[in-house]
Design a protein around this motif. Structure first.
Motif, PDB file in Angstrom:
ATOM      1  N   VAL A  18      11.260   4.067  -2.091  1.00  0.00           N
ATOM      2  CA  VAL A  18      11.106   2.638  -2.374  1.00  0.00           C
ATOM      3  C   VAL A  18      12.258   1.864  -1.743  1.00  0.00           C
ATOM      4  O   VAL A  18      12.056   0.787  -1.153  1.00  0.00           O
ATOM      5  CB  VAL A  18      11.032   2.381  -3.895  1.00  0.00           C
ATOM      6  N   LEU A  19      13.473   2.415  -1.816  1.00  0.00           N
ATOM      7  CA  LEU A  19      14.628   1.776  -1.175  1.00  0.00           C
ATOM      8  C   LEU A  19      14.417   1.668   0.332  1.00  0.00           C
ATOM      9  O   LEU A  19      14.766   0.658   0.956  1.00  0.00           O
ATOM     10  CB  LEU A  19      15.904   2.565  -1.478  1.00  0.00           C
ATOM     11  N   MET A  35       8.390  -4.549  -5.661  1.00  0.00           N
ATOM     12  CA  MET A  35       9.042  -3.227  -5.676  1.00  0.00           C
ATOM     13  C   MET A  35      10.087  -3.148  -6.784  1.00  0.00           C
ATOM     14  O   MET A  35      10.194  -2.127  -7.481  1.00  0.00           O
ATOM     15  CB  MET A  35       9.708  -2.959  -4.312  1.00  0.00           C
ATOM     16  N   LEU A  36      10.841  -4.238  -6.948  1.00  0.00           N
ATOM     17  CA  LEU A  36      11.870  -4.256  -7.993  1.00  0.00           C
ATOM     18  C   LEU A  36      11.234  -4.136  -9.373  1.00  0.00           C
ATOM     19  O   LEU A  36      11.720  -3.381 -10.231  1.00  0.00           O
ATOM     20  CB  LEU A  36      12.683  -5.553  -7.895  1.00  0.00           C
ATOM     21  N   GLU A  37      10.134  -4.845  -9.588  1.00  0.00           N
ATOM     22  CA  GLU A  37       9.442  -4.766 -10.874  1.00  0.00           C
ATOM     23  C   GLU A  37       8.903  -3.360 -11.124  1.00  0.00           C
ATOM     24  O   GLU A  37       8.925  -2.869 -12.251  1.00  0.00           O
ATOM     25  CB  GLU A  37       8.293  -5.790 -10.917  1.00  0.00           C
ATOM     26  N   ARG A  38       8.433  -2.714 -10.052  1.00  0.00           N
ATOM     27  CA  ARG A  38       7.923  -1.355 -10.196  1.00  0.00           C
ATOM     28  C   ARG A  38       9.043  -0.391 -10.585  1.00  0.00           C
ATOM     29  O   ARG A  38       8.872   0.461 -11.474  1.00  0.00           O
ATOM     30  CB  ARG A  38       7.264  -0.918  -8.893  1.00  0.00           C
ATOM     31  N   LEU A  39      10.195  -0.533  -9.969  1.00  0.00           N
ATOM     32  CA  LEU A  39      11.334   0.317 -10.320  1.00  0.00           C
ATOM     33  C   LEU A  39      11.762   0.090 -11.765  1.00  0.00           C
ATOM     34  O   LEU A  39      12.112   1.031 -12.485  1.00  0.00           O
ATOM     35  CB  LEU A  39      12.511   0.043  -9.371  1.00  0.00           C
ATOM     36  N   HIS A  52       0.835  -1.209   0.000  1.00  0.00           N
ATOM     37  CA  HIS A  52       0.000   0.000   0.000  1.00  0.00           C
ATOM     38  C   HIS A  52       0.868   1.256   0.000  1.00  0.00           C
ATOM     39  O   HIS A  52       0.577   2.227  -0.706  1.00  0.00           O
ATOM     40  CB  HIS A  52      -0.932   0.010   1.217  1.00  0.00           C
ATOM     41  N   VAL A  53       1.950   1.210   0.777  1.00  0.00           N
ATOM     42  CA  VAL A  53       2.865   2.356   0.791  1.00  0.00           C
ATOM     43  C   VAL A  53       3.530   2.507  -0.579  1.00  0.00           C
ATOM     44  O   VAL A  53       3.712   3.638  -1.075  1.00  0.00           O
ATOM     45  CB  VAL A  53       3.926   2.194   1.903  1.00  0.00           C
ATOM     46  N   LEU A  54       3.863   1.382  -1.218  1.00  0.00           N
ATOM     47  CA  LEU A  54       4.453   1.429  -2.561  1.00  0.00           C
ATOM     48  C   LEU A  54       3.493   2.108  -3.537  1.00  0.00           C
ATOM     49  O   LEU A  54       3.910   2.924  -4.368  1.00  0.00           O
ATOM     50  CB  LEU A  54       4.772   0.005  -3.042  1.00  0.00           C
ATOM     51  N   SER A  55       2.209   1.786  -3.441  1.00  0.00           N
ATOM     52  CA  SER A  55       1.223   2.421  -4.318  1.00  0.00           C
ATOM     53  C   SER A  55       1.100   3.905  -4.032  1.00  0.00           C
ATOM     54  O   SER A  55       0.898   4.714  -4.945  1.00  0.00           O
ATOM     55  CB  SER A  55      -0.144   1.744  -4.156  1.00  0.00           C
TER      56      SER A  55
END
Length: 829
Positions: A782-783, A799-803, A760-763
């Motif tokens: 994100v890191l 997270m890696l895929e999002r980056l 949720h925080v990533l979004s």
């Protein structure tokens, strides 16, 4: 097409001389016997003498179509129609060509025109009726079946088909009347062993029941269906009708009779309890029913296991102890699988663990013992600690290692060890362990499939194909993959496509996803043969069930998974139109690009090898055994998926999957999320909003849905190109984020509410990035998520895929930090 053969020169719109008329009949026979070369040669002889004979041109077009020469066939069929617009043969053939080309609407139009010209043709009428039911045009189907019944009232299947047509259209009483009318025409009662009559009686009984008239259905069952050949259906229907009518004692007797036949059927127990007026809360009385059948059928598993679903407290503990002890003493491998659904109840989960530990402690401690009980207890506890609701992987590893030490030749133990390693994230080691399990029993097809699946999860496509190829037919031209395609092995194609997608080999990934889409198309088209076959054989109830199943064929998770995978690939292609990596892959860095080029080169060599093998096998075939039927041999024109990867309209291609997906799975939030992404990129904002509103109604707290809501509000706030009326509609229909709300404040509130959830925080970070916040700051945040409490390796992969999708320069730094935290997780490497 037997009506073509029966047509004489005198009845044709364009009469032929006697010699050519005989040759025309030869053309028809050649088509029916699949002697296509001979048919074309004979047709050419006729056309040499009578160049503008429409029927001959139409038959030649039909043969060309059967040879796969579709364009030539359509061109010739159109020419035949211009020559002779009043030939029913020309129109019928035109319809057949459209049907072969899957353009069913045009085929129906052509058939109807042919039928106007030749109303008495049974074949045209039958072809029209089959297409109407295929397209679910039930009113048209009723008309066609009524005409066919009037033409041939002596056939039972004519009456049955009309009854089915009315049934499918919702006219239940009319469907029943059709069957009753037919029964009235019978001069003698059919034999008790007449299967077609037996099926018709039970079908009529189901029609009466569907109307809600259970008393009449019961009377019919006790009368006409008393000696029906389908005894189980009669017993089940009688029990249901008695229960619906409130005749509890008789219903109880009926369900007891069913349990005496099959004590493993769980529904019978529940319905017997209902018939006995036993409350759902009266656990003691319900348990007594099951105990009765434990005595009657000592080998029954259901009677012992099902009470665990409703028992509580000490009653549960006592029953679970007895069940678990019995199963572990026998060494039943599926014991945990039978009980894991109970783990949603914390008390039952903990109780089962305690009972398993108690059982294990009670076993002999002799390390040399190969006792089933001890090994089974260790295996149960290993699975317990591996299960997601009670996961403790170090303990799971400890127990499974002891179990393997106890029985080193157990396939199940090695397989569970591989699963535990997979959950740790080390896909390489998990693949190796599953392959070791496979080698314990080389004749077990299931473990062979599991080994191939784990290899695909580790992106070992070639190795997985060789593994699964051990159980395919060696003589299949094209190797194991061709056999898997022929067998419609969807699980392999899905995993293979996903592995290629992870490697960036877009062409091969799309190749696999398209193959899955084609398989579902084949299942849809497979109905054609059954529309006539089921009526001919009298399998009416199974046929109606099949039609209802076909209406929901794309609800299957296999289709939605493949469709979502394909849409995801196309979205990435649309976002990176300038990508020029291998098969359209994005060249993230030089090392990845080099690896992908090597993979593509290797795939090309493999394809060339398979083509050579196929040519060699073809050359070795005995020429005397190869009969020329004229069947077109389909050749794969794009074996590496290069044409698929080179599409210039990825969003248009995505729509081919999105439309059926949204229609079949409207309750899937993943489908609605994918729909929003596709429609937004296509500029179809009204449709995007519909998907977003559907997703919000399904789960407003989903991180991706929240992210999309922010994106849509941002669009409405800043997009100048929206037409005023469109903008007005969108603002009226979009209520998730108020127009007066400041987006930065909205994002802060969401993040504060879900601060314990990494995704949720990533979004929230993604939403900030999309609304214009500094990209480097977003990357840093994100890191920082890697140090968040509760973050898992799965979250880190997301997270890696999002980056990567952001083309962030922080990818390498994130990967290094994630690897340091989870060194065994291969997807972070």
């Amino acid at each position: 097409m037997y009506e073509l053969r029966s047509g004489s020169a005198a009845t044709m719109p364009q009469p032929l001389p006697p010699k050519e008329a005989a040759q025309f009949r030869t053309v028809i026979r050649s088509y029916e016997d699949k002697q296509y070369k001979r048919g074309i040669k004979t047709a050419d002889l006729i056309l040499k003498k009578v160049p503008k004979h429409g029927d001959t041109m139409a038959m030649k077009a039909l043969i060309l179509s059967a040879q796969g020469r579709t364009d030539e066939a359509f061109s010739l069929a159109k020419e035949a129609l211009t020559v002779d617009m009043k030939s029913h043969i020309c129109w019928h053939v035109y319809g057949l060509l459209y049907r072969a080309n899957k353009n069913f609407e045009e085929a129906i139009k052509a058939y109807k025109f042919a039928l106007k010209l030749e109303p008495e043709s049974p074949q045209i009428q039958r072809d029209l009726a089959i297409l109407q039911v295929q397209m679910r045009d039930y009113q048209g189907y009723i008309q066609s079946r009524t005409a066919m019944l009037q033409a041939r009232p002596q056939l039972r299947q004519s009456w049955t088909a009309l009854a089915i047509a009315n049934h499918l259209a919702g006219n239940l009483s009319e469907a029943e009347n059709v069957l009753t009318t037919y029964e009235g025409t019978l001069k003698t009662t059919p034999s008790r062993h007449d299967i077609e009559h037996s099926e018709s009686i039970m079908y009529k009984n189901s029609l009466i029941a569907e109307q809600g008239d259970y008393q009449r259905a019961l009377d019919h069952l006790n009368g006409d269906a008393k000696h029906n050949l389908d005894r189980l259906a009669v017993l089940e229907a009688r029990a249901e009708y008695l229960s619906k009518l409130g005749r509890k004692d008789d219903a109880a007797k009926a369900y007891r009779a069913l349990l005496d036949r099959n004590a493993e059927h769980p529904d019978y127990y529940e319905k017997l309890a209902a018939a006995l007026d036993i409350s759902v809360e009266d656990h003691k009385a319900r348990k007594a029913i099951y105990d009765e059948y434990v005595q009657k059928a000592p080998r029954s598993d259901a009677a012992r296991r099902i009470p665990l679903d409703f028992l509580k407290g000490d009653e549960f503990k006592q029953a679970a102890d007895a069940y678990l002890t019995l199963m572990l003493n026998k060494g039943v491998p599926s014991t945990f699988a039978n009980l894991k659904h109970l783990y949603s109840d914390t008390f039952k989960k903990n109780t089962l663990k305690e009972l398993a530990e108690k059982y294990l402690a009670s076993q002999p401690s002799d390390s040399a013992s190969k006792d089933k009980g001890e090994a089974a207890g260790l295996y149960f506890l290993a699975q317990h600690y591996n299960y997601h609701l009670s996961r403790d992987l170090p303990k799971a590893t400890e127990y499974i290692d002891k179990a393997i030490e106890k029985d080193p030749k157990s396939v199940d133990f090695h397989m569970t060890k591989a699963r535990i390693i997979k959950h740790e994230g080390n896909l390489q080691l998990a693949s190796e362990m599953m392959d070791r399990a496979r080698k314990v029993d080389l004749k077990d097809r299931y473990i062979n499939s599991k080994a191939a699946k784990y290899q695909l999860r580790n992106n070992e496509n070639d190795k997985a194909l060789k593994t699964v190829g051990l159980f395919t037919r060696a003589e299949t031209v094209g190797g194991p993959l061709a056999d898997l395609l022929e067998m419609q092995c969807i699980w392999f194609l899905t995993e293979d496509g996903e592995a290629y997608a992870r490697q960036g080999n877009i062409g091969m990934a799309l190749k696999r996803f398209h193959a899955i889409g084609n398989i579902f198309d084949v299942w849809q088209e497979d109905q054609f043969d059954f529309h006539s076959f089921s009526l001919r054989k009298g399998h009416i109830r199974a046929y109606v069930d099949m039609l209802r199943w076909e209406d929901h064929v794309r609800d299957h998770p296999f289709f939605s998974r493949a469709a979502l995978d394909a849409i995801d690939v196309y979205l990435k292609m649309a976002d990176k139109p300038s990508a020029n990596g291998v098969n359209g892959a994005d060249e993230e860095n030089s090392e990845d690009a080099l690896a992908r080029k090597k993979a593509a080169k290797k795939a090309k060599k493999e394809q060339q090898r398979l083509e050579r093998e196929a040519a060699e096998k073809q050359a070795k075939q005995d020429p005397n055994k190869s009969t020329q039927t004229g069947e077109p041999k389909k050749k794969d024109e794009d074996p590496l998926g290069l044409k698929l990867a080179a599409t210039t309209d990825p969003l248009g291609e995505a729509m081919k999957y999105l439309g059926p997906l949204l229609q079949a799975c409207p309750e899937s939030i993943e489908a609605q999320i994918a729909g929003f992404e596709v429609y937004m990129r296509r500029g179809k904002y009204v449709l995007a909003l519909r998907c977003l509103n559907n997703a919000l109604s399904l789960d407003a707290t989903h991180p991706r849905v929240y992210e999309q809501a922010v994106a849509f509000r941002s669009l409405l706030n800043s997009s100048p190109e929206l037409a005023p009326k469109v903008a007005e509609v969108l603002k009226t229909q979009f209520q998730a984020v108020d127009e007066s709300t400041k987006l930065s404040t909205y994002i802060e509130q969401f993040e504060a509410k879900h601060k314990a959830s990494p995704l949720h925080v990533l979004s929230a970070i993604a939403a900030r990035r999309s609304t214009g916040e500094d990209k480097s700051k977003c990357d840093e945040r994100v890191l920082d998520l890697l140090s968040m409490n509760g973050v898992s390796s799965g979250d880190a992969i997301e997270m890696l895929e999002r980056l990567k999708s952001w083309r962030s320069p922080a990818v390498a730094e994130f990967r290094g930090a994630a690897q340091a935290k989870w060194p065994d997780v291969t997807r972070l490497a």
